[in-house]
Design an enzyme around this catalytic site. Structure first.
Site, PDB file in Angstrom:
ATOM      1  N   HIS A  48       0.831  -1.203   0.000  1.00 16.80           N
ATOM      2  CA  HIS A  48       0.000   0.000   0.000  1.00 16.80           C
ATOM      3  C   HIS A  48       0.870   1.260   0.000  1.00 16.80           C
ATOM      4  O   HIS A  48       1.560   1.532   0.974  1.00 16.80           O
ATOM      5  CB  HIS A  48      -0.884  -0.046   1.245  1.00 16.80           C
TER       6      HIS A  48
ATOM      7  N   GLU B 152       0.623  -0.549  -4.743  1.00 13.15           N
ATOM      8  CA  GLU B 152      -0.530   0.328  -4.937  1.00 13.15           C
ATOM      9  C   GLU B 152      -0.017   1.759  -4.972  1.00 13.15           C
ATOM     10  O   GLU B 152       0.790   2.163  -4.130  1.00 13.15           O
ATOM     11  CB  GLU B 152      -1.525   0.117  -3.788  1.00 13.15           C
TER      12      GLU B 152
ATOM     13  N   ASP C  46      -1.099   5.865  -5.751  1.00 12.37           N
ATOM     14  CA  ASP C  46      -2.162   6.864  -5.912  1.00 12.37           C
ATOM     15  C   ASP C  46      -1.717   7.937  -6.891  1.00 12.37           C
ATOM     16  O   ASP C  46      -0.552   8.342  -6.882  1.00 12.37           O
ATOM     17  CB  ASP C  46      -2.433   7.554  -4.573  1.00 12.37           C
TER      18      ASP C  46
ATOM     19  N   HIS D 179      -0.955  10.634  -2.574  1.00 12.22           N
ATOM     20  CA  HIS D 179      -2.221  10.123  -2.044  1.00 12.22           C
ATOM     21  C   HIS D 179      -3.300  11.185  -1.957  1.00 12.22           C
ATOM     22  O   HIS D 179      -4.428  10.987  -2.386  1.00 12.22           O
ATOM     23  CB  HIS D 179      -2.033   9.487  -0.670  1.00 12.22           C
TER      24      HIS D 179
ATOM     25  N   GLU E 209      -4.348   3.880  -8.286  1.00 13.92           N
ATOM     26  CA  GLU E 209      -5.602   4.448  -7.773  1.00 13.92           C
ATOM     27  C   GLU E 209      -5.790   5.865  -8.271  1.00 13.92           C
ATOM     28  O   GLU E 209      -5.020   6.775  -7.943  1.00 13.92           O
ATOM     29  CB  GLU E 209      -5.652   4.458  -6.229  1.00 13.92           C
TER      30      GLU E 209
HETATM   31 CA    CA Z   1      -4.672   4.363  -2.288  1.00 14.82          CA
END
Ligand code: CA
Length: 328
Positions: free
Chosen positions: A8, A35, A37, A50, A143
Protein backbone atom coordinates in the site's frame (compact mmCIF):
# COMPACT_ATOMS: atom_id res chain seq x y z
CA UNK A 1 -4.77 -19.51 -5.12
CA UNK A 2 -2.78 -17.61 -2.50
CA UNK A 3 -3.89 -14.01 -2.14
CA UNK A 4 -1.79 -11.31 -3.76
CA UNK A 5 0.34 -9.15 -1.47
CA UNK A 6 -0.23 -5.52 -2.47
CA UNK A 7 2.16 -2.99 -0.94
CA UNK A 8 0.00 0.00 0.00
CA UNK A 9 1.78 3.13 -1.30
CA UNK A 10 4.87 0.90 -1.35
CA UNK A 11 6.30 -0.61 1.83
CA UNK A 12 4.95 2.51 3.55
CA UNK A 13 5.28 1.01 7.02
CA UNK A 14 9.03 1.48 6.65
CA UNK A 15 9.65 4.37 4.27
CA UNK A 16 7.76 7.53 3.21
CA UNK A 17 4.65 6.53 1.25
CA UNK A 18 4.56 6.58 -2.53
CA UNK A 19 8.31 7.24 -2.86
CA UNK A 20 10.56 5.21 -5.12
CA UNK A 21 12.34 3.97 -2.00
CA UNK A 22 9.08 2.53 -0.65
CA UNK A 23 8.39 0.86 -4.01
CA UNK A 24 11.85 -0.68 -4.19
CA UNK A 25 11.58 -2.03 -0.64
CA UNK A 26 8.17 -3.53 -1.47
CA UNK A 27 9.77 -5.33 -4.39
CA UNK A 28 12.58 -6.59 -2.16
CA UNK A 29 9.98 -7.78 0.36
CA UNK A 30 8.38 -9.86 -2.39
CA UNK A 31 5.16 -7.95 -2.78
CA UNK A 32 3.18 -9.09 -5.82
CA UNK A 33 2.15 -5.53 -6.61
CA UNK A 34 2.46 -1.95 -5.45
CA UNK A 35 -0.53 0.33 -4.94
CA UNK A 36 0.12 3.82 -6.29
CA UNK A 37 -2.16 6.86 -5.91
CA UNK A 38 -2.27 9.49 -8.65
CA UNK A 39 -3.47 13.08 -9.04
CA UNK A 40 -2.89 15.78 -11.67
CA UNK A 41 -0.45 18.69 -11.56
CA UNK A 42 -1.19 22.20 -12.85
CA UNK A 43 0.60 21.42 -16.10
CA UNK A 44 -1.24 18.14 -16.64
CA UNK A 45 1.27 15.59 -15.42
CA UNK A 46 0.06 12.48 -13.58
CA UNK A 47 1.72 12.71 -10.17
CA UNK A 48 2.08 9.95 -7.59
CA UNK A 49 0.51 11.29 -4.37
CA UNK A 50 -2.22 10.12 -2.04
CA UNK A 51 -3.98 13.36 -1.20
CA UNK A 52 -5.12 16.04 -3.59
CA UNK A 53 -2.78 18.30 -1.62
CA UNK A 54 0.94 18.14 -0.99
CA UNK A 55 1.07 19.33 2.61
CA UNK A 56 1.12 16.48 5.09
CA UNK A 57 3.94 14.71 3.22
CA UNK A 58 6.19 17.56 2.08
CA UNK A 59 7.71 20.96 2.82
CA UNK A 60 5.35 22.74 0.39
CA UNK A 61 3.95 25.04 3.11
CA UNK A 62 7.43 26.31 3.96
CA UNK A 63 8.60 26.53 0.35
CA UNK A 64 5.52 28.17 -1.16
CA UNK A 65 3.77 30.20 1.57
CA UNK A 66 0.57 31.84 0.35
CA UNK A 67 -0.12 29.27 -2.37
CA UNK A 68 -2.69 27.40 -0.25
CA UNK A 69 -6.41 27.47 -0.95
CA UNK A 70 -9.06 28.75 1.47
CA UNK A 71 -9.14 25.37 3.23
CA UNK A 72 -5.45 25.71 4.06
CA UNK A 73 -4.29 22.95 1.69
CA UNK A 74 -1.66 23.24 -1.05
CA UNK A 75 -3.22 21.37 -3.97
CA UNK A 76 -1.04 19.50 -6.47
CA UNK A 77 -3.30 20.93 -9.17
CA UNK A 78 -2.04 24.44 -8.30
CA UNK A 79 1.64 23.58 -8.77
CA UNK A 80 3.70 22.69 -11.83
CA UNK A 81 5.58 19.43 -11.95
CA UNK A 82 8.90 21.28 -11.74
CA UNK A 83 7.76 23.01 -8.55
CA UNK A 84 6.61 19.71 -7.05
CA UNK A 85 9.81 17.89 -7.98
CA UNK A 86 11.73 20.61 -6.11
CA UNK A 87 9.98 19.71 -2.83
CA UNK A 88 11.24 17.40 -0.09
CA UNK A 89 8.92 14.54 0.80
CA UNK A 90 8.70 12.84 4.17
CA UNK A 91 6.55 10.43 6.13
CA UNK A 92 2.94 11.51 6.73
CA UNK A 93 2.47 14.18 9.39
CA UNK A 94 -0.11 16.53 10.87
CA UNK A 95 0.65 20.05 12.01
CA UNK A 96 -0.38 20.64 15.63
CA UNK A 97 0.40 23.84 17.48
CA UNK A 98 2.87 24.70 14.74
CA UNK A 99 4.73 21.41 15.07
CA UNK A 100 4.97 18.52 12.62
CA UNK A 101 3.61 15.40 14.34
CA UNK A 102 4.04 12.02 12.60
CA UNK A 103 0.80 10.17 11.80
CA UNK A 104 2.57 6.91 12.69
CA UNK A 105 5.10 7.69 15.45
CA UNK A 106 7.08 4.44 15.13
CA UNK A 107 7.72 4.74 11.41
CA UNK A 108 10.51 6.41 9.44
CA UNK A 109 11.49 9.69 11.15
CA UNK A 110 10.15 12.94 9.72
CA UNK A 111 12.49 15.00 7.56
CA UNK A 112 15.29 12.45 7.78
CA UNK A 113 17.39 11.64 4.69
CA UNK A 114 16.21 12.77 1.23
CA UNK A 115 12.97 11.83 -0.53
CA UNK A 116 10.95 13.41 -3.30
CA UNK A 117 7.90 13.11 -5.52
CA UNK A 118 7.66 11.34 -8.85
CA UNK A 119 5.29 10.97 -11.76
CA UNK A 120 3.31 7.85 -12.61
CA UNK A 121 5.49 7.61 -15.70
CA UNK A 122 8.61 7.42 -13.53
CA UNK A 123 6.96 4.90 -11.20
CA UNK A 124 6.08 2.59 -14.10
CA UNK A 125 9.59 2.96 -15.54
CA UNK A 126 10.95 1.96 -12.13
CA UNK A 127 8.81 -1.20 -12.12
CA UNK A 128 9.87 -2.10 -15.65
CA UNK A 129 13.51 -1.50 -14.72
CA UNK A 130 13.27 -3.71 -11.64
CA UNK A 131 11.63 -6.38 -13.74
CA UNK A 132 14.62 -6.33 -16.10
CA UNK A 133 17.36 -6.11 -13.49
CA UNK A 134 15.95 -8.69 -11.06
CA UNK A 135 13.96 -10.89 -13.42
CA UNK A 136 10.93 -10.58 -11.16
CA UNK A 137 7.93 -8.48 -12.20
CA UNK A 138 5.84 -6.56 -9.69
CA UNK A 139 2.35 -5.50 -10.64
CA UNK A 140 0.81 -2.09 -10.02
CA UNK A 141 -2.60 -0.98 -8.75
CA UNK A 142 -3.05 2.61 -9.89
CA UNK A 143 -5.60 4.45 -7.77
CA UNK A 144 -7.20 7.40 -9.51
CA UNK A 145 -7.76 9.86 -6.67
CA UNK A 146 -11.14 11.55 -6.80
CA UNK A 147 -11.61 11.84 -10.57
CA UNK A 148 -14.90 13.64 -9.86
CA UNK A 149 -12.99 16.44 -8.05
CA UNK A 150 -10.68 16.87 -11.04
CA UNK A 151 -13.73 17.06 -13.30
CA UNK A 152 -15.28 19.71 -11.05
CA UNK A 153 -12.02 21.65 -11.35
CA UNK A 154 -12.34 21.46 -15.14
CA UNK A 155 -9.60 18.88 -15.79
CA UNK A 156 -9.59 15.17 -16.59
CA UNK A 157 -7.47 12.70 -14.63
CA UNK A 158 -8.74 9.53 -16.30
CA UNK A 159 -7.45 9.81 -19.86
CA UNK A 160 -3.95 11.13 -18.96
CA UNK A 161 -3.50 8.26 -16.48
CA UNK A 162 -4.60 5.66 -19.05
CA UNK A 163 -2.24 7.19 -21.60
CA UNK A 164 0.72 6.94 -19.21
CA UNK A 165 -0.16 3.29 -18.56
CA UNK A 166 -0.48 2.52 -22.27
CA UNK A 167 2.78 4.31 -23.08
CA UNK A 168 4.59 2.10 -20.56
CA UNK A 169 3.18 -1.10 -22.00
CA UNK A 170 0.25 -1.62 -19.62
CA UNK A 171 -2.57 -2.22 -22.06
CA UNK A 172 -3.96 -5.71 -21.60
CA UNK A 173 -5.02 -7.86 -18.70
CA UNK A 174 -1.76 -9.80 -18.99
CA UNK A 175 0.41 -6.70 -18.40
CA UNK A 176 0.17 -6.54 -14.58
CA UNK A 177 -1.67 -3.26 -13.99
CA UNK A 178 -5.05 -2.58 -12.41
CA UNK A 179 -6.95 0.68 -12.26
CA UNK A 180 -8.75 1.25 -8.98
CA UNK A 181 -10.95 4.06 -7.70
CA UNK A 182 -13.72 4.97 -5.28
CA UNK A 183 -15.47 6.85 -8.08
CA UNK A 184 -17.95 4.49 -9.80
CA UNK A 185 -18.65 6.91 -12.62
CA UNK A 186 -14.96 7.11 -13.52
CA UNK A 187 -14.67 3.31 -13.53
CA UNK A 188 -17.80 2.94 -15.68
CA UNK A 189 -16.41 5.53 -18.06
CA UNK A 190 -13.11 3.61 -18.33
CA UNK A 191 -14.91 0.31 -18.89
CA UNK A 192 -17.31 1.57 -21.54
CA UNK A 193 -15.49 4.38 -23.28
CA UNK A 194 -12.17 5.81 -22.05
CA UNK A 195 -10.39 2.44 -21.87
CA UNK A 196 -11.31 1.33 -25.39
CA UNK A 197 -10.51 4.83 -26.73
CA UNK A 198 -7.02 4.68 -25.17
CA UNK A 199 -6.46 1.11 -26.38
CA UNK A 200 -6.41 -0.07 -22.76
CA UNK A 201 -8.25 -3.07 -21.31
CA UNK A 202 -7.11 -3.31 -17.69
CA UNK A 203 -8.96 -4.90 -14.79
CA UNK A 204 -10.81 -2.44 -12.53
CA UNK A 205 -11.44 -2.39 -8.78
CA UNK A 206 -14.41 -0.59 -7.29
CA UNK A 207 -13.20 0.71 -3.93
CA UNK A 208 -16.05 1.20 -1.49
CA UNK A 209 -16.12 3.77 1.27
CA UNK A 210 -18.17 3.90 4.46
CA UNK A 211 -21.88 4.57 4.07
CA UNK A 212 -21.44 7.92 5.84
CA UNK A 213 -18.36 8.94 3.82
CA UNK A 214 -18.13 12.00 1.59
CA UNK A 215 -15.37 10.39 -0.50
CA UNK A 216 -17.23 10.87 -3.77
CA UNK A 217 -19.63 13.39 -5.26
CA UNK A 218 -21.57 12.92 -8.47
CA UNK A 219 -22.88 15.41 -10.96
CA UNK A 220 -26.63 15.85 -11.12
CA UNK A 221 -28.46 16.58 -14.36
CA UNK A 222 -28.77 20.24 -13.30
CA UNK A 223 -24.97 20.50 -13.00
CA UNK A 224 -24.84 20.54 -9.20
CA UNK A 225 -22.77 18.02 -7.25
CA UNK A 226 -24.31 15.64 -4.69
CA UNK A 227 -22.68 13.30 -2.20
CA UNK A 228 -22.48 9.74 -3.53
CA UNK A 229 -24.08 7.28 -1.12
CA UNK A 230 -22.05 4.07 -0.71
CA UNK A 231 -24.73 2.37 1.40
CA UNK A 232 -26.09 0.18 -1.45
CA UNK A 233 -22.59 -1.06 -2.33
CA UNK A 234 -22.37 -2.71 1.10
CA UNK A 235 -25.30 -4.96 0.23
CA UNK A 236 -24.89 -8.33 -1.46
CA UNK A 237 -27.61 -7.32 -3.93
CA UNK A 238 -25.29 -4.70 -5.45
CA UNK A 239 -22.59 -7.17 -6.49
CA UNK A 240 -23.96 -8.15 -9.91
CA UNK A 241 -24.31 -4.52 -10.99
CA UNK A 242 -20.75 -3.72 -9.85
CA UNK A 243 -19.59 -6.74 -11.83
CA UNK A 244 -20.96 -5.18 -15.04
CA UNK A 245 -17.94 -2.81 -15.10
CA UNK A 246 -15.50 -3.94 -12.37
CA UNK A 247 -13.43 -7.06 -11.71
CA UNK A 248 -12.92 -6.61 -7.99
CA UNK A 249 -14.50 -5.07 -4.94
CA UNK A 250 -12.20 -3.07 -2.66
CA UNK A 251 -13.75 -2.53 0.78
CA UNK A 252 -12.21 -1.46 4.05
CA UNK A 253 -11.51 -4.84 5.64
CA UNK A 254 -13.58 -3.84 8.65
CA UNK A 255 -16.58 -3.95 6.31
CA UNK A 256 -16.10 -7.68 5.69
CA UNK A 257 -16.69 -8.70 9.30
CA UNK A 258 -19.22 -8.32 12.06
CA UNK A 259 -17.88 -8.08 15.57
CA UNK A 260 -20.08 -9.55 18.27
CA UNK A 261 -18.49 -9.15 21.67
CA UNK A 262 -15.05 -10.69 21.23
CA UNK A 263 -16.09 -12.78 18.24
CA UNK A 264 -15.34 -11.78 14.66
CA UNK A 265 -17.77 -13.18 12.10
CA UNK A 266 -17.63 -13.15 8.30
CA UNK A 267 -20.55 -10.90 7.34
CA UNK A 268 -21.03 -12.64 3.98
CA UNK A 269 -20.09 -9.76 1.66
CA UNK A 270 -17.04 -11.64 0.37
CA UNK A 271 -19.09 -14.69 -0.63
CA UNK A 272 -21.67 -12.47 -2.32
CA UNK A 273 -18.94 -10.73 -4.29
CA UNK A 274 -17.37 -14.06 -5.25
CA UNK A 275 -20.76 -15.41 -6.33
CA UNK A 276 -21.10 -12.42 -8.65
CA UNK A 277 -17.64 -13.09 -10.13
CA UNK A 278 -15.85 -10.28 -8.30
CA UNK A 279 -12.51 -10.66 -6.57
CA UNK A 280 -12.33 -9.17 -3.08
CA UNK A 281 -9.41 -6.82 -2.40
CA UNK A 282 -9.71 -5.28 1.07
CA UNK A 283 -7.56 -2.47 2.48
CA UNK A 284 -5.51 -1.52 4.53
CA UNK A 285 -3.85 -3.89 6.96
CA UNK A 286 -1.38 -2.17 9.27
CA UNK A 287 0.75 -3.81 11.96
CA UNK A 288 0.74 -0.50 13.86
CA UNK A 289 -3.00 0.14 13.60
CA UNK A 290 -4.79 -3.04 14.63
CA UNK A 291 -8.51 -3.54 15.22
CA UNK A 292 -9.64 -4.29 18.80
CA UNK A 293 -10.22 -7.93 17.83
CA UNK A 294 -6.62 -8.69 16.80
CA UNK A 295 -3.39 -8.49 18.76
CA UNK A 296 -1.12 -8.78 15.72
CA UNK A 297 -1.23 -8.45 11.96
CA UNK A 298 -1.23 -12.25 11.75
CA UNK A 299 -4.48 -12.21 13.73
CA UNK A 300 -6.06 -9.96 11.10
CA UNK A 301 -4.73 -12.20 8.34
CA UNK A 302 -6.13 -15.31 10.06
CA UNK A 303 -9.59 -13.79 9.75
CA UNK A 304 -9.27 -12.31 6.26
CA UNK A 305 -7.20 -15.01 4.56
CA UNK A 306 -7.90 -18.23 6.45
CA UNK A 307 -11.52 -17.67 7.50
CA UNK A 308 -12.98 -15.36 4.85
CA UNK A 309 -10.84 -16.12 1.81
CA UNK A 310 -10.07 -12.67 0.39
CA UNK A 311 -8.09 -12.46 -2.86
CA UNK A 312 -5.46 -9.93 -1.86
CA UNK A 313 -3.82 -8.31 1.15
CA UNK A 314 -3.30 -4.58 0.82
CA UNK A 315 -0.84 -3.63 3.53
CA UNK A 316 1.79 -1.09 4.60
CA UNK A 317 3.85 -4.12 5.73
CA UNK A 318 4.26 -6.49 2.74
CA UNK A 319 7.02 -8.44 4.49
CA UNK A 320 4.66 -9.51 7.29
CA UNK A 321 2.00 -10.58 4.81
CA UNK A 322 4.55 -12.50 2.72
CA UNK A 323 5.94 -14.26 5.82
CA UNK A 324 2.40 -15.19 6.85
CA UNK A 325 1.63 -16.70 3.43
CA UNK A 326 4.97 -18.54 3.37
CA UNK A 327 4.07 -20.14 6.70
CA UNK A 328 0.45 -21.06 6.09
CA1 CA B 1 -4.67 4.36 -2.29
Amino acid sequence: MAPLVIAHRGASGYLPENTHAATVLAHAQRADAVETDVVLTKDGHVLVNHDLWLDGVSDVARRFPGRERADGHFYALDFTLDEILSLSATDAFDVRDGRDVPVFPDRFPLWQSTFGFQTLDSQLQLLRGLQKSTGRPMGVFVELKTPWWHEREGVDLVVPALEVLARNGYRTRADGAWVISFDPHALQRIHHEAGPAAGVDLPLTQLIASPDSDETYEKRPDGSWARYDYTPMHDAAAMPSIRTYADALGPDYHHLVSVDGGTVIDNGLTAAAHDAGLLVAPWTIRADQLPPWASSMDGVLDVLVRDIGVDSITTDFPDIARAYLDRT
